[in-house]
Every structure is written in structure tokens, then in C-alpha cells.
Design a protein around this motif. Structure first.
Motif, PDB file in Angstrom:
ATOM      1  N   ALA A  59      -6.871  23.673 -94.249  1.00  0.00           N
ATOM      2  CA  ALA A  59      -5.917  24.289 -94.989  1.00  0.00           C
ATOM      3  C   ALA A  59      -4.577  24.059 -94.380  1.00  0.00           C
ATOM      4  N   THR A  60      -3.501  23.769 -95.171  1.00  0.00           N
ATOM      5  CA  THR A  60      -2.326  23.494 -94.447  1.00  0.00           C
ATOM      6  C   THR A  60      -1.628  24.505 -95.483  1.00  0.00           C
ATOM      7  N   HIS A  61      -1.300  24.277 -96.689  1.00  0.00           N
ATOM      8  CA  HIS A  61      -0.479  25.366 -97.510  1.00  0.00           C
ATOM      9  C   HIS A  61      -1.352  26.112 -98.350  1.00  0.00           C
ATOM     10  N   GLY A  62      -1.407  27.442 -97.894  1.00  0.00           N
ATOM     11  CA  GLY A  62      -2.250  28.186 -98.597  1.00  0.00           C
ATOM     12  C   GLY A  62      -3.582  28.831 -97.874  1.00  0.00           C
ATOM     13  N   ARG A  63      -3.997  29.828 -97.915  1.00  0.00           N
ATOM     14  CA  ARG A  63      -5.344  30.290 -97.214  1.00  0.00           C
ATOM     15  C   ARG A  63      -6.278  29.622 -97.698  1.00  0.00           C
ATOM     16  N   PRO A  64      -7.432  29.520 -96.732  1.00  0.00           N
ATOM     17  CA  PRO A  64      -8.738  28.805 -97.108  1.00  0.00           C
ATOM     18  C   PRO A  64      -9.699  29.647 -98.144  1.00  0.00           C
ATOM     19  N   ASN A  65      -9.272  29.666 -99.274  1.00  0.00           N
ATOM     20  CA  ASN A  65      -9.957  30.393-100.240  1.00  0.00           C
ATOM     21  C   ASN A  65     -10.301  29.461-101.393  1.00  0.00           C
ATOM     22  N   GLU A  66     -11.019  30.023-102.563  1.00  0.00           N
ATOM     23  CA  GLU A  66     -11.574  29.056-103.607  1.00  0.00           C
ATOM     24  C   GLU A  66     -10.207  28.768-104.400  1.00  0.00           C
ATOM     25  N   THR A  67      -9.393  29.640-104.513  1.00  0.00           N
ATOM     26  CA  THR A  67      -7.994  29.521-105.628  1.00  0.00           C
ATOM     27  C   THR A  67      -7.558  28.136-104.902  1.00  0.00           C
ATOM     28  N   ASN A  68      -7.290  28.144-103.694  1.00  0.00           N
ATOM     29  CA  ASN A  68      -6.501  27.039-102.985  1.00  0.00           C
ATOM     30  C   ASN A  68      -7.561  25.792-102.804  1.00  0.00           C
ATOM     31  N   ALA A  69      -8.723  26.050-103.358  1.00  0.00           N
ATOM     32  CA  ALA A  69      -9.563  24.571-103.000  1.00  0.00           C
ATOM     33  C   ALA A  69      -9.133  23.690-104.126  1.00  0.00           C
ATOM     34  N   HIS A  70      -9.330  22.339-103.765  1.00  0.00           N
ATOM     35  CA  HIS A  70      -9.235  21.262-104.546  1.00  0.00           C
ATOM     36  C   HIS A  70     -10.670  20.803-105.204  1.00  0.00           C
ATOM     37  N   PRO A  71     -10.751  20.394-106.513  1.00  0.00           N
ATOM     38  CA  PRO A  71      -9.481  19.613-107.140  1.00  0.00           C
ATOM     39  C   PRO A  71      -8.632  20.742-107.936  1.00  0.00           C
ATOM     40  N   HIS A  72      -7.560  20.479-108.007  1.00  0.00           N
ATOM     41  CA  HIS A  72      -6.654  21.145-108.780  1.00  0.00           C
ATOM     42  C   HIS A  72      -6.396  20.733-110.055  1.00  0.00           C
ATOM     43  N   ARG A  73      -6.383  21.237-110.981  1.00  0.00           N
ATOM     44  CA  ARG A  73      -6.490  21.066-112.324  1.00  0.00           C
ATOM     45  C   ARG A  73      -5.162  21.574-113.256  1.00  0.00           C
ATOM     46  N   SER A  74      -4.738  20.671-114.284  1.00  0.00           N
ATOM     47  CA  SER A  74      -3.820  20.923-115.158  1.00  0.00           C
ATOM     48  C   SER A  74      -4.149  20.356-116.311  1.00  0.00           C
ATOM     49  N   GLY A  75      -4.432  21.252-117.343  1.00  0.00           N
ATOM     50  CA  GLY A  75      -4.898  20.665-118.931  1.00  0.00           C
ATOM     51  C   GLY A  75      -6.032  19.833-118.237  1.00  0.00           C
TER      52      GLY A  75
END
Ligand code: AGP
Length: 608
Positions: free
Chosen positions: A75-91
Motif C-alpha cells: 500500500a502507498t495511497h490508501g489503506r490496505p483494504n479490499e476497496t483499495n485492492a487492485h484491479p480497479h474498475r471503471s465500466g
């Protein structure tokens, strides 16, 4: 920091990705996730914590499909939780990323103004929204990613999938490593080789700014919009090199691999007449050298301290040893006679890279010692002095072991090569040094036989919360390394000191509850080192002594004694490192810590 994998082929992408991530977990283990495109479109699974949590999740909710991307996070930006886990999605778009997008705040504001809804605190999510917004403007996936990366500042290795493009994915890199692996009917990308070796040994090390369009039946690489050819390389490592091979931990396996690793460091480099050949390092360019700066962090910095003595004593060149993170921000008073050499196992430590880049831009000759083929530091130095590869093989345990000893031996080779080049050592003397080096793997085998005794010592050693590690001369850096190993994996507090410094303060700490690990070499400083231990004993401090065979009488000043083979003085740092590693390992194992993935750490420190 952070590992990424991408796969397209005919196998279950989720399985390939998780297997690949297992080998990259050393890069971070705060969370993990995969996104797969199958008959149902794009879907993802993510989990906080180690990869095993993601695997559990995937067993409960499997993903089918033969195209996907995966990520393991530090983790660098944002806590180590599921919401901040990759992959990040948009549409329809999902992204995994290793690196830092420095202008993410500005991009986020712009994208939010355009209607994007952000879910995480990460810098990466802007990439997903940016690509999706460009797709919405009618661009195909490749064009959208190509346009998006033009807007990114900072460092990235990314892999991008889009459910509207179920037969391809895009990967790109800038200042973060990314390997393209070319299989039969399947292709992959990954942050490091071990993730792809089970599928193919033919790889392309993508260059800065490259973008790869990856399909099942082929890949096209672009650079600044133009198609480019990149030479593939055939890797000789077997996939087994990145497996535990029956050992309880990678660290223990890597400790025991060291005699073999040192043989590989030496292999093909020692001539019959005392000459040293380092295949990617150009001794022809060192003419006029008056001073060398060795720049590194952590364990590599400790190797540099040993290297300073080797270069000064063998080649007669003055050497300074610098922490890269300090050095990069200092004023560099350099002249035409200066050389700067970086030492980095991973070849991607941000501070070491920046320090070398900074002085190189001022016209200074730079070179490096690294373990990772084609790593960023190797590329940076390749058109200057060049690279000395340590050939340790993949080091997966976060705590460096074989990287350290192979770095010290590489520095020894460098010292001999410099001395030969500058005519500062006779062929006879050089031949004798080389003979000693050839014998080193054998002495290391003998030293490792102490593992069982050190394991038996672990319950006693685990009773204390604080430790001092003491050494003099070339064993001082080994004391520093011993302390670092212990604190890194056992979480016990430990400090390394030069023995002679004890009376100047640290001795105030000594009580029956404050033990010392004392390193006593068989050298000119032996008597002084023993006096320092007597002073500790006189104050009731427990002592674990590491000394060479023939020093049995020193048991009188110690509670526990570990004896190592008597070796030539210049090789002592390598030999004495082994009991340091074994002590830290067995104490940590006794305490039940996570030896290979200690808390808060990642193996490659790619951020400042
Ligand atoms: C050592 O056990 C650590 N993992 C750490 O100190 C490491 O040596 C340091 O981060 C430098 O890494 P590098 O050699 O890859 O540049």
C-alpha cells in the motif's frame, strides 16, 4: 513494490494469475486481486491481506475465462483494504498497476468533474477512469490506453482489460519493471520472471515507454505510437528456482543455496593468470579513476561497506559509501576521476536509481551491481561503466541473504579487476586471491553445518527483547547486517555497532537482559575485539560469540559459542554472515513470525 500479472491463452486465467502472484508476493502482500473476462463479461475478486485470502475467495466464488489481470499490493495511497485492492474498475475497463501516478489528484478532480465516481483512495483508479472515458469517446482499447498514458506522470507498469475486447489486453511501462512472456497460443506479462517461467522462457524486457498489445496468437509492441521490434531473450533459470524445494521457508532455502550462488557469481569470471572478466562491465572505461562512491540502501549498503575495504586494500582506490536516499539530495563535489557504483539486488530501488541517474546526468561514469537481469539500474548503467550481475538466482524471501553474499563476492571481483586494470596487483597475488575465492563455496558449506546448533540456541536467544551486534573491521558491516536480519524477521530490537564504539555510550545498556552477539575474526583486531567482550561480560551481559575454529578458549567470555571455519581475512565477512542469517532465521521461526513476508516490508522499495 506491488506485483502485476496479465494472461491470455486457453487455460483458466484465474489459476494462472494466482500462481504468478504467488511468486510475486515478495513485492507486497497488503491485498491481492484478479479480474477475468469470460462468457459473463468482466468480473473481479479482491481480498485484503495475503494471497491466500484471495485464493479462498476464488474457491468460494470462482472466475472462469482465459484472459485476465492480477495484482499483489504494497500500500502507498490508501489503506490496505479490499476497496483499495487492485484491479480497479471503471465500466468495462479494469486496471492493475505497479508504481505511483504522481499527478493523480489533478486527474481525479478532472475525471470527477466529467462524472467519474471514485471508489478507492488509490492513485491507480484514475487510470481506469481515464481509459474508460477515452473508450467512451469511441477509441479502441489500445488507442485509449496509448492516449491515457500520455497524461500520466510518475511511474507505472500497467495491464488493462476491457470486456468489449475479450481477445486482447494492453500493457505499458515507465520506470516500473514489466516483462512480456511469449508462449505457444498464450502470452503473459509480469513484474518479474518467476511468474512467467512455468509457461515460457522466452521473454522481452519492455523498454521505458513501451506499450504492448497482447493477443493469444501474438503481440505487437509500440513505442511513441510506432511499432517496434524488441529482441526476445531465452532465460535459463528453471521455474524450480522460485519454489521452496522442500524447505520450510524461502529464506532457509536461500541461505542454503549460497555455496551454489557464489559458484555462479564466480563462474566464467576467473582467469588462469589472475585476471578477472566481468562480462557486462567495461574495465576499459575506468582509466583515470581517483575515487569511487558506492551508493545503496539496506543490506546492499552493508555489502558496500565490505566492498570499500576490498577496493581500498586491493586496488588502492579511495572509496566512500553512501546511503542512496541521503546521497541523492546532497551536493556532489565530483571531478573527472570519480566513478559512482550502485548496488541493488532488485535493481529497482527508487533512491539508488535516482542517485545514479542524478550523477550520470552530470557526466559522471556510473556502474552497478545487481541481481536482476535488465533491471532499471542495469539499463541505466549499460551505456556507461556497465553492470556486474551477481547471479544469485531469484531471491524470494524479503530478507536478503544470498543477495548479500553474492554482492560481497562481486565487489571482491571488482576490486581484483580494478587492481589488474590499473596495474596495482601482481599476477601472483591476484592468482592467490582467486584460489581463495574458488575455495569459498566449500568453506560456506562447512559453515552451514552450524545450522542445527544455531537452531538449538534459538529458544535461549528468543527470550530477549533487545540485542547488540558487535564487530570490528570488516566484521562491523556484518554486525550491522546481523542486527538488520534479526529485527526484520523476528521483530526483536537489535542494533549493530563497531565494537570499539561500545565504551562511547552503548555499554550503558548492558544488563543481564541485554545480550550481545559478538563477532570475533581471526585477524589483527582479535585481541581488541575480545577485550570489548570482556567488558560486556564484566557487566553481566549475556554473550553469543561467533569466532573462528581455533578460538575455543574464548568460550570463557561467552554464554554460547558458534565456531566457523578459519578462512583468509578478506573472506571472513561472507563466512560470518551465514551464522547471522541462521540466527535470525531460527529465532524468527521459533517465535513463529512470518519469515518470508515480514510485516510492513516489501522486497523492492520502488518509492522514496
Ligand atoms: C534486506 O534484508 C532488505 N530486504 C532491504 O534492506 C534491502 O536490502 C534494501 O531495500 C535494498 O534493496 P535492493 O538491494 O533491492 O536495492
Amino acid at each position: 513494490m506491488c506485483g502485476i500479472v496479465g494472461y491470455i491463452g486457453s487455460e483458466s486465467a484465474a489459476e494462472v494469475l494466482v500462481d504468478g502472484l504467488k511468486t510475486l508476493e515478495y513485492r507486497g502482500y497488503d491485498s491481492a486481486g484478479v479480474a477475468v473476462i469470460g462468457a459473463q463479461g468482466l468480473d473481479r475478486r479482491r481480498a485484503e491481506g495475503k494471497l491466500k485470502n484471495l485464493s479462498k475467495r476464488l474457491r468460494a466464488e470462482p472466475l472462469s475465462g482465459s484472459l485476465g489481470i492480477g495484482h499483489t499490493r504494497w500500500a502507498t495511497h490508501g489503506r490496505p483494504n479490499e476497496t483499495n485492492a487492485h484491479p480497479h474498475r471503471s465500466g468495462s475497463v479494469a486496471v492493475v498497476h505497479n508504481g505511483i501516478i504522481e499527478n493523480y489528484a489533478e486527474l481525479r478532480t478532472e475525471l470527477q468533474a466529467g462524472g467519474a465516481v471514485f471508489h478507492s483512495e488509490t492513485d491507480t483508479e484514475v487510470v481506469a477512469h481515464l481509459v474508460a472515458s477515452l473508450r467512451d469517446q469511441g477509441m479502441d482499447l489500445k488507442t485509449a490506453v496509448e492516449s491515457a498514458i500520455k497524461r500520466l506522470e510518475g511511474a507505472y507498469a500497467i495491464a488493462v482489460v476491457d470486456e468489449d475486447f475479450p481477445d486482447e489486453f494492453i500493457a505499458a511501462r515507465l520506470a516500473s519493471p514489466l516483462i512480456l512472456a511469449l508462449g505457444e497460443g498464450e502470452n503473459l506479462v509480469a513484474s518479474d520472471l518467476p511468474a512467467v517461467l512455468p509457461y515460457t522462457r522466452d521473454v522481452v524486457f519492455l523498454e521505458e515507454g513501451d506499450l504492448a498489445h497482447i493477443r493469444r496468437d501474438g503481440v505487437t509492441i509500440y513505442h511513441q505510437g510506432e511499432v517496434v521490434e524488441r529482441q526476445s531473450k531465452h532465460i535459463k533459470w528453471s521455474p524450480a528456482a522460485a519454489q521452496k524445494g522442500g524447505y520450510k521457508h524461502f529464506m532457509l532455502k536461500e541461505i542454503f543455496e549460497q555455496p551454489r550462488a557464489i559458484s555462479d557469481t564466480l563462474s566464467g569470471r576467473l582467469g588462469q593468470n589472475g585476471e578477472v572478466h566481468l562480462e557486462h562491465f567495461d574495465f576499459g572505461r575506468v582509466e583515470g579513476v581517483e575515487h569511487i562512491s558506492l551508493v545503496a540502501c539496506g543490506t546492499s549498503w552493508h555489502a558496500a561497506l565490505v566492498g570499500r575495504d576490498l577496493i581500498e586494500n586491493i586496488a588502492g582506490i579511495p572509496v566512500s559509501v553512501e546511503y542512496a536516499h541521503e546521497y541523492r539530495y546532497r551536493r556532489h563535489l565530483m571531478g573527472a576521476g570519480d566513478l559512482v557504483l550502485g548496488i541493488s539486488q532488485s535493481g529497482e530501488t527508487a533512491d539508488t536509481l535516482a542517485a545514479l541517474g542524478e550523477v550520470k546526468s552530470q557526466g559522471v561514469r556510473v556502474g552497478c551491481i545487481t541481481n536482476v537481469l535488465e533491471s532499471a539500474v542495469a539499463r541505466l548503467c549499460s551505456d556507461s561503466l556497465g553492470v556486474i550481475y551477481t547471479h544469485a538466482g531469484p531471491e524470494i524471501g524479503v530478507a536478503s541473504t544470498k543477495a548479500f553474499t553474492t554482492q560481497m563476492v562481486s565487489l571482491h571481483l571488482l576490486a581484483l579487476g580494478l587492481a589488474r586494470q590499473l596495474g596495482r596487483i601482481s599476477a601472483e597475488r591476484s592468482k592467490a586471491e582467486i584460489e581463495d575465492l574458488r575455495h569459498l563455496p566449500h568453506w560456506m558449506e562447512q559453515t552451514l553445518e552450524a545450522s542445527k546448533d544455531i537452531a538449538e540456541l534459538a529458544p535461549f536467544a528468543s527470550e530477549f527483547d533487545n540485542y547488540l551486534f558487535l564487530g570490528r573491521g570488516t566484521l562491523f558491516p556484518v554486525a550491522l547486517e546481523g542486527a538488520l536480519k534479526l529485527k526484520e524477521i523476528s521483530y526483536l530490537h537489535a542494533e549493530g555497532y563497531a565494537s570499539g564504539e561500545m565504551k562511547h555510550g552503548p555499554i550503558a545498556l548492558i544488563t543481564e537482559q541485554f545480550p550481545t552477539v559478538a563477532l570475533v575474526g581471526d585477524d589483527a583486531l582479535k585481541a581488541k575485539a575480545v577485550s570489548n567482550i570482556e567488558e560486556i561480560k564484566a557487566r553481566g551481559g549475556p554473550v553469543i560469540l561467533v569466532a573462528s575454529e581455533g578460538s575455543e578458549e574464548l568460550a570463557r567470555v561467552a554464554d554460547k559459542v558458534v565456531l566457523v571455519p578459519k578462512v583468509p581475512e578478506r573472506l571472513q565477512p561472507v563466512i560470518y554472515s551465514l551464522p547471522m542469517q541462521l540466527l535470525a532465521y531460527h529465532v524468527a521461526d521459533h517465535l513463529g513470525t512470518d519469515v518470508d513476508q515480514p510485516r510492513n516490508l516489501a522486497k523492492s522499495v520502488t518509492v522514496e
